[in-house]
Design a protein around this motif. Structure first.
Motif, PDB file in Angstrom:
ATOM      1  N   ASN A 193       0.807  -1.220   0.000  1.00  0.00           N
ATOM      2  CA  ASN A 193       0.000   0.000   0.000  1.00  0.00           C
ATOM      3  C   ASN A 193       0.841   1.271   0.000  1.00  0.00           C
ATOM      4  OD1 ASN A 193       0.981  -0.018   2.590  1.00  0.00           O
ATOM      5  ND2 ASN A 193      -1.015  -0.057   3.623  1.00  0.00           N
ATOM      6  N   ARG A 194       2.176   1.134  -0.081  1.00  0.00           N
ATOM      7  CA  ARG A 194       3.059   2.304  -0.129  1.00  0.00           C
ATOM      8  C   ARG A 194       3.389   2.727  -1.570  1.00  0.00           C
ATOM      9  NH1 ARG A 194       3.399   4.931   4.766  1.00  0.00           N
ATOM     10  NH2 ARG A 194       3.196   3.379   6.413  1.00  0.00           N
ATOM     11  N   LYS A 195       2.768   2.104  -2.542  1.00  0.00           N
ATOM     12  CA  LYS A 195       3.076   2.401  -3.942  1.00  0.00           C
ATOM     13  C   LYS A 195       2.845   3.880  -4.264  1.00  0.00           C
ATOM     14  CE  LYS A 195       1.620   0.971  -8.612  1.00  0.00           C
ATOM     15  NZ  LYS A 195       0.829   2.164  -8.966  1.00  0.00           N
ATOM     16  N   PHE A 196       1.726   4.422  -3.848  1.00  0.00           N
ATOM     17  CA  PHE A 196       1.438   5.831  -4.129  1.00  0.00           C
ATOM     18  C   PHE A 196       2.446   6.741  -3.439  1.00  0.00           C
ATOM     19  CE2 PHE A 196      -0.521   9.803  -2.629  1.00  0.00           C
ATOM     20  CZ  PHE A 196      -0.766  10.402  -3.861  1.00  0.00           C
ATOM     21  N   LEU A 197       2.856   6.359  -2.240  1.00  0.00           N
ATOM     22  CA  LEU A 197       3.810   7.184  -1.510  1.00  0.00           C
ATOM     23  C   LEU A 197       5.179   7.195  -2.177  1.00  0.00           C
ATOM     24  CD1 LEU A 197       2.928   6.346   2.199  1.00  0.00           C
ATOM     25  CD2 LEU A 197       1.980   8.084   0.691  1.00  0.00           C
ATOM     26  N   VAL A 198       5.556   6.068  -2.775  1.00  0.00           N
ATOM     27  CA  VAL A 198       6.803   6.033  -3.538  1.00  0.00           C
ATOM     28  C   VAL A 198       6.726   7.011  -4.702  1.00  0.00           C
ATOM     29  CG1 VAL A 198       8.209   4.597  -5.082  1.00  0.00           C
ATOM     30  CG2 VAL A 198       7.476   3.696  -2.880  1.00  0.00           C
ATOM     31  N   GLU A 199       5.607   6.971  -5.439  1.00  0.00           N
ATOM     32  CA  GLU A 199       5.431   7.904  -6.553  1.00  0.00           C
ATOM     33  C   GLU A 199       5.467   9.346  -6.064  1.00  0.00           C
ATOM     34  OE1 GLU A 199       2.574   5.136  -9.430  1.00  0.00           O
ATOM     35  OE2 GLU A 199       1.690   6.621  -8.094  1.00  0.00           O
ATOM     36  N   ASN A 200       4.860   9.583  -4.946  1.00  0.00           N
ATOM     37  CA  ASN A 200       4.758  10.928  -4.393  1.00  0.00           C
ATOM     38  C   ASN A 200       6.124  11.492  -4.006  1.00  0.00           C
ATOM     39  OD1 ASN A 200       3.052  13.066  -3.657  1.00  0.00           O
ATOM     40  ND2 ASN A 200       3.053  12.439  -1.514  1.00  0.00           N
ATOM     41  N   ARG A 201       6.958  10.653  -3.412  1.00  0.00           N
ATOM     42  CA  ARG A 201       8.233  11.124  -2.898  1.00  0.00           C
ATOM     43  C   ARG A 201       9.360  11.063  -3.936  1.00  0.00           C
ATOM     44  NH1 ARG A 201      10.596  11.969   2.226  1.00  0.00           N
ATOM     45  NH2 ARG A 201       8.508  12.517   2.925  1.00  0.00           N
ATOM     46  N   PHE A 202       9.311  10.078  -4.841  1.00  0.00           N
ATOM     47  CA  PHE A 202      10.416   9.890  -5.777  1.00  0.00           C
ATOM     48  C   PHE A 202      10.271  10.683  -7.073  1.00  0.00           C
ATOM     49  CE2 PHE A 202      11.395   6.532  -2.939  1.00  0.00           C
ATOM     50  CZ  PHE A 202      12.693   6.132  -3.185  1.00  0.00           C
ATOM     51  N   ALA A 203       9.060  11.078  -7.426  1.00  0.00           N
ATOM     52  CA  ALA A 203       8.853  11.755  -8.709  1.00  0.00           C
ATOM     53  C   ALA A 203       9.708  13.019  -8.874  1.00  0.00           C
ATOM     54  CB  ALA A 203       7.372  12.086  -8.893  1.00  0.00           C
ATOM     55  N   PRO A 204       9.821  13.883  -7.853  1.00  0.00           N
ATOM     56  CA  PRO A 204      10.688  15.061  -8.042  1.00  0.00           C
ATOM     57  C   PRO A 204      12.142  14.687  -8.317  1.00  0.00           C
ATOM     58  CG  PRO A 204       9.266  15.349  -6.131  1.00  0.00           C
ATOM     59  CD  PRO A 204       9.134  13.919  -6.549  1.00  0.00           C
ATOM     60  N   ARG A 205      12.613  13.606  -7.700  1.00  0.00           N
ATOM     61  CA  ARG A 205      13.997  13.197  -7.919  1.00  0.00           C
ATOM     62  C   ARG A 205      14.193  12.679  -9.349  1.00  0.00           C
ATOM     63  NH1 ARG A 205      18.990  14.436  -7.596  1.00  0.00           N
ATOM     64  NH2 ARG A 205      20.414  12.656  -7.599  1.00  0.00           N
ATOM     65  N   LEU A 206      13.217  11.886  -9.849  1.00  0.00           N
ATOM     66  CA  LEU A 206      13.309  11.404 -11.221  1.00  0.00           C
ATOM     67  C   LEU A 206      13.307  12.572 -12.206  1.00  0.00           C
ATOM     68  CD1 LEU A 206      12.736   8.695  -9.818  1.00  0.00           C
ATOM     69  CD2 LEU A 206      11.268   8.111 -11.758  1.00  0.00           C
ATOM     70  N   SER A 207      12.505  13.576 -11.919  1.00  0.00           N
ATOM     71  CA  SER A 207      12.459  14.766 -12.770  1.00  0.00           C
ATOM     72  C   SER A 207      13.795  15.501 -12.752  1.00  0.00           C
ATOM     73  CB  SER A 207      11.342  15.698 -12.303  1.00  0.00           C
ATOM     74  OG  SER A 207      11.312  16.884 -13.069  1.00  0.00           O
ATOM     75  N   GLU A 208      14.385  15.606 -11.567  1.00  0.00           N
ATOM     76  CA  GLU A 208      15.679  16.277 -11.431  1.00  0.00           C
ATOM     77  C   GLU A 208      16.767  15.559 -12.220  1.00  0.00           C
ATOM     78  OE1 GLU A 208      18.766  17.482  -7.797  1.00  0.00           O
ATOM     79  OE2 GLU A 208      16.734  16.799  -7.364  1.00  0.00           O
ATOM     80  N   LEU A 209      16.694  14.228 -12.237  1.00  0.00           N
ATOM     81  CA  LEU A 209      17.682  13.427 -12.964  1.00  0.00           C
ATOM     82  C   LEU A 209      17.343  13.303 -14.447  1.00  0.00           C
ATOM     83  CD1 LEU A 209      18.148  10.513 -10.390  1.00  0.00           C
ATOM     84  CD2 LEU A 209      19.839  12.268 -10.948  1.00  0.00           C
ATOM     85  N   GLN A 210      16.162  13.809 -14.831  1.00  0.00           N
ATOM     86  CA  GLN A 210      15.666  13.687 -16.209  1.00  0.00           C
ATOM     87  C   GLN A 210      15.519  12.220 -16.606  1.00  0.00           C
ATOM     88  OE1 GLN A 210      18.379  16.146 -18.564  1.00  0.00           O
ATOM     89  NE2 GLN A 210      17.123  17.963 -18.169  1.00  0.00           N
ATOM     90  N   ILE A 211      15.008  11.450 -15.668  1.00  0.00           N
ATOM     91  CA  ILE A 211      14.709  10.036 -15.888  1.00  0.00           C
ATOM     92  C   ILE A 211      13.201   9.893 -16.040  1.00  0.00           C
ATOM     93  CG2 ILE A 211      14.682   7.763 -14.792  1.00  0.00           C
ATOM     94  CD1 ILE A 211      17.388   8.407 -13.568  1.00  0.00           C
ATOM     95  N   ASN A 212      12.778   9.146 -17.055  1.00  0.00           N
ATOM     96  CA  ASN A 212      11.364   9.118 -17.416  1.00  0.00           C
ATOM     97  C   ASN A 212      10.611   7.887 -16.938  1.00  0.00           C
ATOM     98  OD1 ASN A 212      11.539  11.619 -18.865  1.00  0.00           O
ATOM     99  ND2 ASN A 212      12.493  10.508 -20.569  1.00  0.00           N
TER     100      ASN A 212
END
Length: 292
Positions: free
Chosen positions: A39-58
């Protein structure tokens, strides 16, 4: 007291598939021992998305490959990963029943024994110290108990956390009024210096008893380097581990503690069905554990 991340923050647009979540969860578990429930799947998306954007990883697949195979990802990103999966929410003098039990039962016993034997030494391990509120609270309590006799004692509080960021905050010892929300007013004026805009700095004599350092409770090598302790505090940490990891961490605490040493865990945490190496002691409003 680094805790599993909350759902505050950025709402991610990059979705993680069940396979990617399982792979990332395995990496996090191997790194820190923290097990993410489904049930932590949404929380992973919530917390990691800015980092993926910063790294320009899609995609999370690309991020997982970055963690596994890129030299920079293996070193620098693994350190940052601990910041992404934990959040730190604590305060000075948190959970007063436990602190009262520590003062009136554990600390009093250690002081009486030290005075009787002449071996005036107390070593405490704050495992999961977050931004320093817990070990500094313990230092204040020790100052209050020993008063002018403090100079006769060898006191060491070893404070560890997995997060570099919170350790840097802890070393500085500078806090907002919010961190002091559960602190008696007389202690604020006695042990803190008020700066501008309700910013408070812990006094040097309180800092002096505490030594900060990074630790991963999932790494035996790091745990074995911690000096033998009379008391271990690990509050609101093991609740985020699975049963096997809890056993591993508690074995580390058992081995670290001196004979009949004391262990304090979070008020919602229990050693029941995990280890039989400790005996529970009931206090008013709380429980402590003692090495058998």
């Amino acid at each position: 007291m680094s805790k599993l991340f909350s759902d505050r923050g950025f709402s991610g647009s990059i979705k993680i598939t069940p396979k990617e979540f399982s792979q990332l969860r395995d990496i996090i578990y191997d790194l820190s021992g923290i097990f993410l429930q489904d049930n932590r799947k949404f929380l992973v998306e919530n917390r990691f998305a800015p980092r993926l954007s910063e790294l320009q990883i899609n995609s999370y697949t690309d991020y997982i490959n970055f963690l596994k195979y890129d030299p920079k990802g293996k070193i620098e990103e693994f350190n940052l990963l601990t910041e992404l999966i934990t959040t730190n929410e604590t305060s000075f003098f948190r959970d007063n029943p436990q602190l009262k039990a520590f003062r009136d039962y554990t600390l009093r016993e250690l002081i009486d024994l030290g005075n009787k034997t002449g071996r005036r030494e107390i070593k405490i391990w704050s495992a999961g110290c977050s931004s320093g509120e817990e070990p500094y609270t313990l230092s204040i309590i020790i100052h209050e108990m020993l008063k002018n006799d403090l100079s006769k004692w060898r006191i060491r509080i070893t404070a560890n956390d997995i997060s570099n960021n919170v350790l840097e905050m802890a070393k500085k010892g500078i806090y907002t009024k919010y961190s002091l929300r559960t602190t008696p007013e007389e202690f604020i004026s006695k042990y803190f210096v008020e700066k501008d805009n309700e910013i408070f700095e812990i006094k040097p004599e309180i800092k002096r008893l505490v030594t900060f350092g990074k630790i991963n409770l999932n790494q035996d090598r790091s745990v074995n380097l911690v000096p033998k302790s009379h008391v271990v505090f690990c509050r609101n940490v093991i609740i985020y581990f699975d049963k096997e990891m809890k056993k591993k961490v508690l074995t580390g605490f058992y081995n670290n503690l001196v004979k009949e040493g004391h262990l304090y865990v979070g008020h919602s945490e229990s050693l029941h069905l995990i280890t039989d190496g400790f005996k529970a002691k009931q206090h008013v409003g709380t429980i402590s554990y003692r090495k058998i």
